[in-house]
Design an enzyme around this catalytic site. Structure first.
Site, PDB file in Angstrom:
ATOM      1  N   LYS A 121       7.775  12.112  -2.280  1.00  0.00           N
ATOM      2  CA  LYS A 121       7.177  11.601  -0.636  1.00  0.00           C
ATOM      3  C   LYS A 121       7.311  10.116  -1.072  1.00  0.00           C
ATOM      4  O   LYS A 121       7.025   9.753  -1.517  1.00  0.00           O
ATOM      5  CB  LYS A 121       5.310  12.420  -0.190  1.00  0.00           C
ATOM      6  CG  LYS A 121       4.678  11.889  -1.662  1.00  0.00           C
ATOM      7  CD  LYS A 121       3.065  12.988  -1.048  1.00  0.00           C
ATOM      8  CE  LYS A 121       2.149  12.160  -2.078  1.00  0.00           C
ATOM      9  NZ  LYS A 121       1.155  13.331  -1.929  1.00  0.00           N
ATOM     10  N   ARG A 218      -8.936  17.304   4.486  1.00  0.00           N
ATOM     11  CA  ARG A 218      -7.623  17.055   4.978  1.00  0.00           C
ATOM     12  C   ARG A 218      -7.435  17.478   5.603  1.00  0.00           C
ATOM     13  O   ARG A 218      -7.339  17.967   6.667  1.00  0.00           O
ATOM     14  CB  ARG A 218      -6.317  15.628   3.796  1.00  0.00           C
ATOM     15  CG  ARG A 218      -5.268  15.093   5.068  1.00  0.00           C
ATOM     16  CD  ARG A 218      -4.795  14.154   2.985  1.00  0.00           C
ATOM     17  NE  ARG A 218      -4.130  15.338   2.382  1.00  0.00           N
ATOM     18  CZ  ARG A 218      -3.218  14.736   1.142  1.00  0.00           C
ATOM     19  NH1 ARG A 218      -3.664  13.301   1.390  1.00  0.00           N
ATOM     20  NH2 ARG A 218      -2.788  15.522   0.388  1.00  0.00           N
ATOM     21  N   TYR A 346       1.585 -21.566   5.110  1.00  0.00           N
ATOM     22  CA  TYR A 346       0.881 -21.729   6.075  1.00  0.00           C
ATOM     23  C   TYR A 346      -0.272 -22.488   6.135  1.00  0.00           C
ATOM     24  O   TYR A 346      -1.756 -21.411   5.413  1.00  0.00           O
ATOM     25  CB  TYR A 346       0.939 -20.436   7.064  1.00  0.00           C
ATOM     26  CG  TYR A 346       2.436 -20.000   7.418  1.00  0.00           C
ATOM     27  CD1 TYR A 346       2.816 -20.650   8.719  1.00  0.00           C
ATOM     28  CD2 TYR A 346       3.410 -19.090   6.572  1.00  0.00           C
ATOM     29  CE1 TYR A 346       3.872 -20.760   8.458  1.00  0.00           C
ATOM     30  CE2 TYR A 346       4.546 -19.259   7.680  1.00  0.00           C
ATOM     31  CZ  TYR A 346       5.136 -19.621   8.495  1.00  0.00           C
ATOM     32  OH  TYR A 346       6.143 -19.518   9.030  1.00  0.00           O
ATOM     33  N   MET A 395       6.100 -14.913   5.147  1.00  0.00           N
ATOM     34  CA  MET A 395       6.721 -13.354   5.433  1.00  0.00           C
ATOM     35  C   MET A 395       8.178 -12.843   4.552  1.00  0.00           C
ATOM     36  O   MET A 395       8.312 -11.484   3.844  1.00  0.00           O
ATOM     37  CB  MET A 395       7.415 -13.384   6.897  1.00  0.00           C
ATOM     38  CG  MET A 395       8.193 -11.117   7.513  1.00  0.00           C
ATOM     39  SD  MET A 395       8.470 -11.634   9.299  1.00  0.00           S
ATOM     40  CE  MET A 395       7.671 -12.079  10.005  1.00  0.00           C
TER      41      MET A 395
HETATM   42  C1  LIG Z   1       0.578  12.925  -3.069  1.00  0.00           C
HETATM   43  C2  LIG Z   1       0.340  14.612  -3.691  1.00  0.00           C
HETATM   44  C3  LIG Z   1      -0.495  15.045  -5.221  1.00  0.00           C
HETATM   45  C4  LIG Z   1       0.205  14.216  -6.398  1.00  0.00           C
HETATM   46  O1  LIG Z   1      -0.686  13.451  -6.104  1.00  0.00           O
HETATM   47  P1  LIG Z   1      -0.439  12.337  -7.394  1.00  0.00           P
HETATM   48  O2  LIG Z   1      -1.942  11.569  -7.485  1.00  0.00           O
HETATM   49  O3  LIG Z   1       0.284  10.883  -7.406  1.00  0.00           O
HETATM   50  O4  LIG Z   1       0.082  12.918  -8.333  1.00  0.00           O
HETATM   51  C5  LIG Z   1      -0.403  16.024  -5.188  1.00  0.00           C
HETATM   52  N1  LIG Z   1      -0.574  16.973  -4.463  1.00  0.00           N
HETATM   53  C6  LIG Z   1      -0.520  17.082  -2.883  1.00  0.00           C
HETATM   54  C7  LIG Z   1      -1.271  17.460  -1.713  1.00  0.00           C
HETATM   55  C8  LIG Z   1      -0.433  15.157  -3.014  1.00  0.00           C
HETATM   56  O5  LIG Z   1      -0.043  15.278  -1.641  1.00  0.00           O
END
Ligand SMILES: *Cc1c(COP(=O)(O)O)cnc(C)c1O
Length: 451
Positions: A121, A218, A346, A395
């Site tokens: 991801k 979540r 800046y 930036m």
């Molecule tokens: C991102 C994620 C992981 C991986 O977590 P890490 O801490 O990067 O190993 C595993 N399971 C879910 C559901 C996640 O969202």
């Protein structure tokens, strides 16, 4: 290469070339010319690296992904340097050998039969989803996971054929999931009904995953949803439950050990309820990277490797066993002498009371170099020495103190890499390595190495 079996090696290389769908191959060395005969028209061949450098016109490449690989004596870093000259000085180098090392490290921590799902991801934690997924595919990962459907679509369009789980698919994207053989996570009774209805109306089947909420709060089914969930599963004819999982909220912290165990036990209770109505082939999983090291006894059927693959061991238990996979580097654009009383950048925030020398680097917060590194909170490495940030990060640029260094425009500065602990840098500005990695802008060129 093993002596005496070049033919076998070259036929393996030929297979890889087909699998990776290469558009063009540039070979250096006498032996390699033999591969060329299998790929007429795609192959360019040079006897020595110097010959390639003489002929190399960096302008011939635009938006190309270039893999440069070869034995040390060939000195291919000269080719990399030549190609990088024309792009803006900042690059993120990804070492695919280090990635393989980290993958194998986690693979050795789990049982041989435990499957490996790898999280790609967020652009594979900033490393580049397509290239990393491709590498994982050749390394034998069992599953990939992305956050959103479009991330999965991109992988499919680039030839990734591994099963892909989508963590947070929107209802509108279920059609795309079906079209690209992506497997959505279903996390509520309402969403289950919608996905099921989509399949019924269109007479389609779909593999899905169930997220169980054991404390993350979540997404996910809670224990109170179990009766309804069992009923939904039993009635659905079109959905295959590929896996059922939960996510630990604090596997990386000893402080939360008891809570993690509570989560795991709650997962086990829900698992035994669901198992009665699910086929044997359904995979159960709970562990992220930290979980793999902290709770190896709860691997179930699969683990979900994330940050560990990318070189950060968040629990600290096996810190030195992982290799850093990426190096973010840039170059010095200008060196300036600052007199006592003058300020840098800046808001006049950069002050060198005794005066000194600063170098301006071609990286700024738009590239992902966090503005919170301003005013000495961050440093870069130039010639292996620390050069603290002076003034506010801009930036597209930032200034560092090089009063004690002998540097000139064009010299390299390492922003993150093997010699700089991401964990330390992150905590310096009150964040975590995940954020530093995923913030590296896509305008930063990724360069991949594989020996
Ligand atoms: C991102 C994620 C992981 C991986 O977590 P890490 O801490 O990067 O190993 C595993 N399971 C879910 C559901 C996640 O969202």
């Amino acid at each position: 290469m093993q002596q005496g079996e070049p033919e076998r090696v070259y036929s393996m290389v030929s297979d890889l070339i087909v699998n990776y769908r290469l558009d063009k191959i540039i070979g250096v060395g006498e032996d390699i010319a033999r591969i060329g005969t299998h790929f007429p028209g795609k192959f360019e061949m040079y006897p020595k690296t110097e010959d390639l450098l003489d002929a190399l016109d960096p302008e011939q490449f635009t938006n190309d992904l270039i893999l440069i690989t070869g034995a040390r004596p060939f000195g291919f870093e000269r080719v990399v340097n030549r190609l990088q000259q024309r792009i803006h000085g900042t690059t993120l180098e990804i070492n695919l050998n280090a990635l393989t090392h980290n993958f194998n490290f986690y693979k050795r921590l789990v049982k041989p039969e435990t499957k490996m799902m790898v999280m790609v991801k967020a652009f594979a934690y900033g490393g580049g989803a397509v290239e990393i997924a491709n590498h994982l595919q050749t390394m034998g990962a069992d599953y990939l996971a992305v956050a959103f459907t479009d991330e999965g679509v991109t992988l499919r369009k680039h030839g990734i054929s591994l099963p892909i789980m989508v963590l947070n698919p929107l209802e509108e994207s279920i059609d795309l999931c079906h079209k690209y053989a992506l497997e959505p996570v279903v996390f509520s009774p309402e969403f289950f009904k919608k996905v099921n209805q989509y399949c019924e109306v269109n007479e389609r089947s779909l593999s899905i995953h169930l997220d169980l909420d054991t404390g993350m709060h979540r997404l996910g089914f809670e224990e109170k949803h179990l009766v309804e969930l069992r009923e939904l599963i039993s009635k659905s004819k079109h959905l295959t439950i590929a896996s059922v999982y939960t996510h630990l909220v604090g596997a990386d912290e000893e402080l939360h050990r008891d809570f993690s165990l509570e989560q795991i036990h709650s997962f086990q209770r829900m698992k035994s309820e669901l198992e009665q109505i699910l086929p044997q082939s359904t995979l159960f999983h709970a562990l992220n990277s930290a979980g793999i090291t902290a709770f190896p006894e709860y691997q179930f059927d699969m683990v979900r490797l994330g940050i560990g693959l990318y070189g950060v061991e968040v629990t600290g238990k096996y810190g030195s066993s992982l290799r850093s996979i990426s190096t973010l580097k840039t170059t010095i654009s200008q060196v300036k002498t600052i007199n006592p009383g003058e300020t840098v950048g800046y808001s006049r925030k950069g002050v060198l009371p005794q005066g000194g020398k600063i170098a301006t680097l071609g990286i700024g917060y738009a590239d992902g170099y966090d503005r919170r590194f301003s005013n000495g909170k961050g440093y870069v490495l130039i010639q292996g020495k620390k050069a603290p940030v002076v003034g506010n990060v801009c930036m597209d640029m930032c200034m560092v103190d090089v009063s004690d260094l002998d540097v000139k425009p064009g010299d390299e500065a390492i922003i993150y890499g093997e010699q700089i602990s991401l964990k330390e840098l992150a905590s310096q500005i009150g964040t975590i390595p995940y954020e530093l990695l995923t913030n590296i802008s896509t305008r930063v060129k990724r360069v991949y190495y594989l020996d």
